[in-house]
Motif scaffolding. Structure first.
Motif, PDB file in Angstrom:
ATOM      1  N   ASN A 161      22.695  40.944  35.175  1.00  0.00           N
ATOM      2  CA  ASN A 161      21.928  40.073  36.063  1.00  0.00           C
ATOM      3  C   ASN A 161      21.538  40.772  37.365  1.00  0.00           C
ATOM      4  O   ASN A 161      21.117  40.098  38.323  1.00  0.00           O
ATOM      5  N   ARG A 162      21.697  42.091  37.393  1.00  0.00           N
ATOM      6  CA  ARG A 162      21.277  42.921  38.526  1.00  0.00           C
ATOM      7  C   ARG A 162      21.904  42.467  39.855  1.00  0.00           C
ATOM      8  O   ARG A 162      21.247  42.420  40.898  1.00  0.00           O
ATOM      9  N   VAL A 163      23.184  42.111  39.776  1.00  0.00           N
ATOM     10  CA  VAL A 163      23.953  41.772  40.976  1.00  0.00           C
ATOM     11  C   VAL A 163      24.812  42.982  41.338  1.00  0.00           C
ATOM     12  O   VAL A 163      25.701  43.368  40.572  1.00  0.00           O
ATOM     13  N   LEU A 164      24.533  43.578  42.487  1.00  0.00           N
ATOM     14  CA  LEU A 164      25.249  44.795  42.868  1.00  0.00           C
ATOM     15  C   LEU A 164      26.673  44.458  43.315  1.00  0.00           C
ATOM     16  O   LEU A 164      26.904  43.466  44.010  1.00  0.00           O
ATOM     17  N   TYR A 165      27.614  45.317  42.915  1.00  0.00           N
ATOM     18  CA  TYR A 165      29.009  45.121  43.329  1.00  0.00           C
ATOM     19  C   TYR A 165      29.644  46.486  43.583  1.00  0.00           C
ATOM     20  O   TYR A 165      29.188  47.510  43.060  1.00  0.00           O
ATOM     21  N   GLU A 166      30.690  46.474  44.384  1.00  0.00           N
ATOM     22  CA  GLU A 166      31.388  47.720  44.708  1.00  0.00           C
ATOM     23  C   GLU A 166      32.595  47.947  43.806  1.00  0.00           C
ATOM     24  O   GLU A 166      32.899  49.077  43.429  1.00  0.00           O
ATOM     25  N   ALA A 167      33.323  46.868  43.449  1.00  0.00           N
ATOM     26  CA  ALA A 167      34.522  47.025  42.624  1.00  0.00           C
ATOM     27  C   ALA A 167      34.883  45.697  41.976  1.00  0.00           C
ATOM     28  O   ALA A 167      34.601  44.616  42.530  1.00  0.00           O
ATOM     29  N   LYS A 183      24.676  42.535  51.623  1.00  0.00           N
ATOM     30  CA  LYS A 183      23.400  41.837  51.506  1.00  0.00           C
ATOM     31  C   LYS A 183      23.183  41.174  50.143  1.00  0.00           C
ATOM     32  O   LYS A 183      22.064  40.804  49.797  1.00  0.00           O
ATOM     33  N   VAL A 184      24.242  41.055  49.369  1.00  0.00           N
ATOM     34  CA  VAL A 184      24.150  40.344  48.092  1.00  0.00           C
ATOM     35  C   VAL A 184      24.581  38.902  48.312  1.00  0.00           C
ATOM     36  O   VAL A 184      25.581  38.640  48.996  1.00  0.00           O
ATOM     37  N   ALA A 189      26.460  35.265  42.542  1.00  0.00           N
ATOM     38  CA  ALA A 189      27.499  35.868  41.712  1.00  0.00           C
ATOM     39  C   ALA A 189      28.554  34.844  41.325  1.00  0.00           C
ATOM     40  O   ALA A 189      29.008  34.794  40.172  1.00  0.00           O
ATOM     41  N   GLN A 190      28.927  33.992  42.273  1.00  0.00           N
ATOM     42  CA  GLN A 190      29.940  32.978  41.984  1.00  0.00           C
ATOM     43  C   GLN A 190      29.435  31.999  40.923  1.00  0.00           C
ATOM     44  O   GLN A 190      30.179  31.592  40.021  1.00  0.00           O
ATOM     45  N   GLY A 191      28.150  31.637  41.006  1.00  0.00           N
ATOM     46  CA  GLY A 191      27.587  30.733  40.009  1.00  0.00           C
ATOM     47  C   GLY A 191      27.550  31.346  38.622  1.00  0.00           C
ATOM     48  O   GLY A 191      27.820  30.661  37.624  1.00  0.00           O
ATOM     49  N   LEU A 192      27.218  32.631  38.537  1.00  0.00           N
ATOM     50  CA  LEU A 192      27.198  33.310  37.238  1.00  0.00           C
ATOM     51  C   LEU A 192      28.587  33.329  36.610  1.00  0.00           C
ATOM     52  O   LEU A 192      28.746  33.062  35.406  1.00  0.00           O
ATOM     53  N   ASN A 202      37.491  30.251  40.528  1.00  0.00           N
ATOM     54  CA  ASN A 202      37.122  31.322  41.467  1.00  0.00           C
ATOM     55  C   ASN A 202      36.935  30.743  42.868  1.00  0.00           C
ATOM     56  O   ASN A 202      36.496  29.598  43.039  1.00  0.00           O
ATOM     57  N   ASP A 203      37.269  31.553  43.858  1.00  0.00           N
ATOM     58  CA  ASP A 203      37.146  31.176  45.272  1.00  0.00           C
ATOM     59  C   ASP A 203      36.343  32.255  45.987  1.00  0.00           C
ATOM     60  O   ASP A 203      36.507  33.461  45.718  1.00  0.00           O
ATOM     61  N   LEU A 204      35.497  31.819  46.903  1.00  0.00           N
ATOM     62  CA  LEU A 204      34.669  32.741  47.678  1.00  0.00           C
ATOM     63  C   LEU A 204      35.336  32.999  49.021  1.00  0.00           C
ATOM     64  O   LEU A 204      35.593  32.084  49.794  1.00  0.00           O
ATOM     65  N   VAL A 205      35.630  34.273  49.298  1.00  0.00           N
ATOM     66  CA  VAL A 205      36.247  34.680  50.564  1.00  0.00           C
ATOM     67  C   VAL A 205      35.374  35.765  51.162  1.00  0.00           C
ATOM     68  O   VAL A 205      35.467  36.954  50.800  1.00  0.00           O
ATOM     69  N   GLY A 206      34.478  35.373  52.078  1.00  0.00           N
ATOM     70  CA  GLY A 206      33.570  36.342  52.673  1.00  0.00           C
ATOM     71  C   GLY A 206      32.652  36.937  51.628  1.00  0.00           C
ATOM     72  O   GLY A 206      31.894  36.245  50.938  1.00  0.00           O
TER      73      GLY A 206
END
Length: 622
Positions: A161-167, A183-184, A189-192, A202-206
């Protein structure tokens, strides 16, 4: 008028000789023994044999014989079961985890009988007993494997889905932390993740997403792992050709396996507990030696080592992509053989639709580039800490082959780089049977006695013997000379049944003995029909020779019709029954077919041999 062709006599004599020959192995007893087989990388040779003999001598155990077999195994024959168990304990403690030590019942059948395919009939757990294994599932490894799968699913989901991630990393608290690139939009990403992995929270932290596995899901993972392992063990035992096994779950993390009549328990133990599989990965460009020395490994790569040693005598490193192209979980077929070009052992692999598509996509984009095959094996180990045994699992990952992709392929291809034909055959068996969801360790192993008890077995044997004896006595007194003919036919019938069951490799159980007793009765019934027909024709005034000929001719059709219906019933029992019911059906079908031949054909040949040459026969003893 009482004619029996010479060719029929030759056939009957040939059947008698072959039946006696192939029944002969059942007279040879089995030796209690210990079988030692080397794991991957170890070796069984003359030096190892001498080492084992010295260990047994030091422990005060006198083996009957120590044999170095052709398959690279060591067989220690012993005199008593007590000596067998003691020898197994001594060898397990002394030779360590590089060898598989298994209890066995070794055949004493001479080589010349084995050369013609003669072998003893196997006995089931109820009559003979067998080998008992208690295996424990490594639940921690099952969870780790599933978490790695979840992490890989998240990586693939974000990439597609072309969502950039670091790790995407797993944490010790049973969570997976996804660190997104700057800038993502984290909400995307959380919805996917929520949509595609609904069983995870899942929880979003920053700029990070913490994915957690609920306790109910953890429990389901461990339960599914045990259930999958039970199914895989059943498939592996079917591949080994073991009849009438017992495989059942015990408690929350253990499985009981009981195998009757296994000749190679070391192979059974090795195959049951093995977690060997294959992974196909792309090769990452770069100097592997520099990466290992500096610790600067490319982020998309992992360091693996080839099984061959380099010029310095150390394993050769190679950089492989973290992403697996296809693995053993996606295999639907595997057969062993030899590579037509190099002549080395190979495994021909067939992938499922998903694995085949991924392999097709990778090879389409990477023609001319290298791809590696990784052989993964989880080896259980036992170490002592503070005087207590601690069971752990060591994972061995070796690159067995690195080859350049010459063309595009998908579902079907070959894997080479295996050490021996036996290793190729074992790996193909494991791949066909399916992978274990988690490693399993052998907690307990022993020889178990007959499940029915000696008294019940003795009664079963006596029942079969008395049924046969009563039939003989009845025929001898009631039909006189034709009673003798019938008794000879019955004896030959039992001999043929024993020979056929031995050649088939059938497992004899107590229901099977009941089937043999029933076939004795069916054979008696056929002979009663024939003898009564002869008596009836004699009362009608036919000459003795004509009465014998007409009696056999008129009774044959009735016998065939009656027995065909019973055979159909036996086929239905075999088709729809399981376990002991199938054993009963096999002996019933074989016994009825042979009884028709002996009652109708063989007994007539004996009668013709006794009375056929007497032209002026006035009476017969019936």
């Amino acid at each position: 008028m009482l004619v029996y062709g010479r060719s029929k006599y030759i056939l009957a004599l040939l059947v008698l000789l072959l039946s006696a020959l192939y029944s002969l192995p059942n007279l040879y007893p089995q030796d209690p023994s210990v079988q030692v087989t080397a794991n991957r990388g170890s070796q069984v040779d003359q030096a190892f044999r001498q080492r084992v003999e010295d260990m047994l001598k030091t422990a005060g155990i006198a083996p009957k014989q120590v044999e170095l077999q052709k398959g690279g195994e060591l067989l220690v024959r012993l005199v008593t079961p007590d000596a067998q168990i003691k020898a197994a304990d001594v060898l397990r403690q002394a030779i360590g985890n590089n060898y598989v030590v298994a209890l066995n019942l070794a055949s004493t059948v001479p080589d010349w009988l084995r050369a013609i395919g003669a072998r003893p009939m196997l006995l089931g757990l109820d009559l003979q007993g067998g080998v008992h294994f208690l295996m424990q599932v490594d639940q921690k490894a099952a969870l780790e494997k599933r978490f790695e799968s979840y992490a890989e699913d998240i990586r693939v989901l974000l990439r597609e889905n072309r969502v950039l991630y670091e790790a995407v990393e797993r944490r010790p608290d049973n969570s997976i932390v996804v660190t997104l690139a700057p800038k993502v939009d984290p909400g995307t990403a959380q919805g996917l993740i929520a949509k595609n992995l609904p069983n995870l929270s899942n929880d979003l932290v920053g700029n990070t997403i913490v994915v957690r596995v609920p306790d109910a899901e953890l429990q389901r993972i461990t339960t599914d792992a045990i259930e999958q392992n039970v199914g895989t063990l059943r498939n592996r035992i079917n591949e080994l050709g073991v009849a009438e096994p017992v495989i059942q779950r015990q408690g929350t993390d253990r499985v009981v396996v009981e195998l009757p009549g296994v000749q190679d328990t070391a192979q059974a133990k090795r195959i049951l507990g093995a977690t060997a599989t294959l992974e196909y990965r792309g090769v990452v460009e770069g100097n592997a030696y520099d990466a290992v020395a500096s610790g600067n490994v490319p982020p998309e790569a992992r360091v693996f080592y080839r099984k061959e040693l380099g010029p310095d005598g150390k394993p050769v490193p190679v950089l492989l992509n973290k992403r697996v192209i296809a693995s053993g979980d996606q295999l639907v077929g595997a057969t062993s053989g030899y590579d037509s070009q190099s002549g080395t052992p190979m495994v021909s692999v067939t992938l499922n639709g998903v694995g085949g598509q991924r392999m097709f996509d990778f090879t389409s984009q990477n023609v001319g580039k290298p791809m590696a095959v990784v052989y993964i094996e989880r080896i259980p180990e036992v170490t002592k800490v503070d005087g207590k045994e601690v069971r752990t699992t060591r994972t061995s990952e070796q690159v067995i082959s690195v080859a350049t992709i010459q063309g595009v392929f998908g579902k079907q291809f070959q894997t080479t780089g295996l050490e021996s034909p036996k290793e190729a055959a074992d790996l193909a068996l494991l791949l066909r049977a399916g992978a274990l969801a988690a490693p399993m360790d052998f907690v307990e192993e022993r020889i178990v006695g007959p499940s029915l008890g000696a008294e019940n077995i003795q009664r079963g044997m006596e029942a079969v013997g008395y049924s046969f004896l009563f039939a003989l006595v009845f025929f001898l007194f009631y039909y006189r000379m034709f009673g003798v003919i019938t008794c000879v036919a019955l004896l030959l019938n039992l001999l043929i049944v024993l020979a056929i069951l031995s050649v088939m490799g059938a497992t004899m159980t107590l229901p099977g003995l009941a089937g043999i007793a029933l076939t004795v009765g069916m054979s008696v019934d056929a002979n009663v029909l024939i003898n009564e027909r002869i008596r009836e024709d004699l009362r009608l005034g036919l000459p003795p020779l004509s009465a014998i000929s007409e009696g056999y001719k008129r009774a044959t059709g009735t016998i065939v019709d009656a027995n065909m219906t019973t055979i159909l019933a036996g086929v239905a029992l075999f088709a729809f029954g399981t376990g002991p019911v199938k054993g009963f059906a096999v002996t019933l079908i074989v016994g009825i077919v042979t009884s028709m031949y002996t009652a109708v054909s063989v007994s007539r040949g004996i009668a013709a041999l006794i009375y056929g040459r007497r032209r002026k026969l006035q009476s017969i003893s019936i």
